[in-house]
Design an enzyme around this catalytic site. Structure first.
Site, PDB file in Angstrom:
ATOM      1  N   ARG A  23       0.844  -1.184   0.000  1.00  0.00           N
ATOM      2  CA  ARG A  23       0.000   0.000   0.000  1.00  0.00           C
ATOM      3  C   ARG A  23       0.885   1.240   0.000  1.00  0.00           C
ATOM      4  O   ARG A  23       1.708   1.421   0.900  1.00  0.00           O
ATOM      5  CB  ARG A  23      -0.872  -0.023   1.254  1.00  0.00           C
ATOM      6  CG  ARG A  23      -1.924   1.050   1.251  1.00  0.00           C
ATOM      7  CD  ARG A  23      -2.995   0.757   2.263  1.00  0.00           C
ATOM      8  NE  ARG A  23      -2.531   0.761   3.641  1.00  0.00           N
ATOM      9  CZ  ARG A  23      -3.298   1.070   4.665  1.00  0.00           C
ATOM     10  NH1 ARG A  23      -4.555   1.372   4.464  1.00  0.00           N
ATOM     11  NH2 ARG A  23      -2.837   1.038   5.887  1.00  0.00           N
ATOM     12  N   THR A  57      -0.834   7.600  -1.078  1.00  0.00           N
ATOM     13  CA  THR A  57      -2.109   7.564  -1.813  1.00  0.00           C
ATOM     14  C   THR A  57      -3.053   6.505  -1.254  1.00  0.00           C
ATOM     15  O   THR A  57      -4.240   6.510  -1.578  1.00  0.00           O
ATOM     16  CB  THR A  57      -1.854   7.223  -3.295  1.00  0.00           C
ATOM     17  OG1 THR A  57      -1.289   5.905  -3.353  1.00  0.00           O
ATOM     18  CG2 THR A  57      -0.902   8.210  -3.947  1.00  0.00           C
ATOM     19  N   ASP A 100      -0.811  -2.867  12.789  1.00  0.00           N
ATOM     20  CA  ASP A 100      -0.377  -3.419  11.509  1.00  0.00           C
ATOM     21  C   ASP A 100      -0.234  -4.933  11.658  1.00  0.00           C
ATOM     22  O   ASP A 100       0.631  -5.422  12.390  1.00  0.00           O
ATOM     23  CB  ASP A 100       0.962  -2.787  11.103  1.00  0.00           C
ATOM     24  CG  ASP A 100       1.384  -3.221   9.714  1.00  0.00           C
ATOM     25  OD1 ASP A 100       1.497  -2.361   8.830  1.00  0.00           O
ATOM     26  OD2 ASP A 100       1.577  -4.445   9.499  1.00  0.00           O
ATOM     27  N   ASP A 116       3.242  -6.428  10.811  1.00  0.00           N
ATOM     28  CA  ASP A 116       4.250  -6.127  11.833  1.00  0.00           C
ATOM     29  C   ASP A 116       4.018  -6.946  13.090  1.00  0.00           C
ATOM     30  O   ASP A 116       4.956  -7.453  13.711  1.00  0.00           O
ATOM     31  CB  ASP A 116       4.225  -4.628  12.189  1.00  0.00           C
ATOM     32  CG  ASP A 116       4.886  -3.783  11.112  1.00  0.00           C
ATOM     33  OD1 ASP A 116       5.623  -4.340  10.279  1.00  0.00           O
ATOM     34  OD2 ASP A 116       4.653  -2.560  11.108  1.00  0.00           O
TER      35      ASP A 116
HETATM   36  N1  URA Z   1      -3.448  -3.066   7.430  1.00  0.00           N
HETATM   37  C1  URA Z   1      -3.130  -3.389   8.696  1.00  0.00           C
HETATM   38  O1  URA Z   1      -2.247  -4.225   8.930  1.00  0.00           O
HETATM   39  N2  URA Z   1      -3.812  -2.811   9.715  1.00  0.00           N
HETATM   40  C2  URA Z   1      -4.790  -1.910   9.499  1.00  0.00           C
HETATM   41  O2  URA Z   1      -5.388  -1.433  10.465  1.00  0.00           O
HETATM   42  C3  URA Z   1      -5.101  -1.571   8.163  1.00  0.00           C
HETATM   43  C4  URA Z   1      -4.408  -2.163   7.152  1.00  0.00           C
END
Ligand code: URA
Length: 209
Positions: free
Chosen positions: A104, A108, A200, A203
């Protein structure tokens, strides 16, 4: 199937609460994700066609239910999708596996493709695309676009958390793709993260930051 199914089973909800907590370790997060993926997999495979097979039990013969042998493909949307994939493969070890690499763009929030590899004959398979977080829905919709370009016709999308914005985006782009999730959260924040969410997912799963 409905366009959105929330799997509100108590075991799923309990495990998800532990995953959301900041102080849950990487190892625990990974283990819970694998367990939840197996529980959600029950829901997403609920309508797989069945047939019967004549078998002998120690007591007598019977016509016993077996899967009708419908071809399956699991497609992981990298990298976080792999956390759901591992658990599902334990349940469905014969499934073929594909990978879609999308990241991502942080400015953007649009998806950028860097990898695609899928099994043959996608058009004959039930394709289950997996990604823990349905946030803006942009990368999920782009991944489904790629799968349809490769011939996939019967696709389901399995995630751990969904935001209303992502569900709406998917419904607009791919109304034919049912979504199965463990929870529908409140909203996205200005950076496209799900709130209250769990941070995330990649992560947290891999211990990166
Ligand atoms: N991707 C993620 O890992 N966490 C989010 O909250 C949104 C996208």
């Amino acid at each position: 199937m409905d366009h959105l199914t929330v799997v509100d089973h108590p075991l799923v909800q309990h495990k998800l609460t532990i995953m959301r907590q900041t102080d849950t370790s990487t190892g625990e997060f990974r283990r819970l994700l694998r367990e939840i993926s197996q529980l959600i997999a029950y829901e997403v495979t609920r309508e797989l066609p069945m047939t019967t097979k004549r078998i002998d039990t120690p007591m007598q013969e019977m016509d016993a239910p077996v899967l009708a042998g419908r071809k399956l493909a699991l497609v992981s949307i990298l990298r976080a999708g792999n956390g759901l994939l591992d658990g599902m493969l334990e349940l469905i070890p014969s499934a073929r596996v594909g990978f879609v690499g999308l990241y991502r763009d942080e400015e953007t929030l649009e998806p950028v493709q860097y990898y695609f590899k899928a099994p043959d004959n996608l058009g004959e398979r039930l394709v289950i695309a997996v990604d823990p977080m349905l946030a803006t829905g942009n990368s999920s919709a782009a991944a489904i676009d790629l799968l349809k370009e490769q011939g996939a016709k019967d696709i389901r999308f399995l995630c751990l958390l969904a935001a209303p914005e992502g569900v709406a985006r998917m419904k607009e782009a791919h109304p034919d793709v049912p979504i199965v999730t463990a929870a529908l959260d409140e909203r996205l924040n200005e950076k496209g993260y799900i709130m209250p969410g769990l941070g995330d997912a990649g992560d947290r799963m891999f211990g990166t930051k």
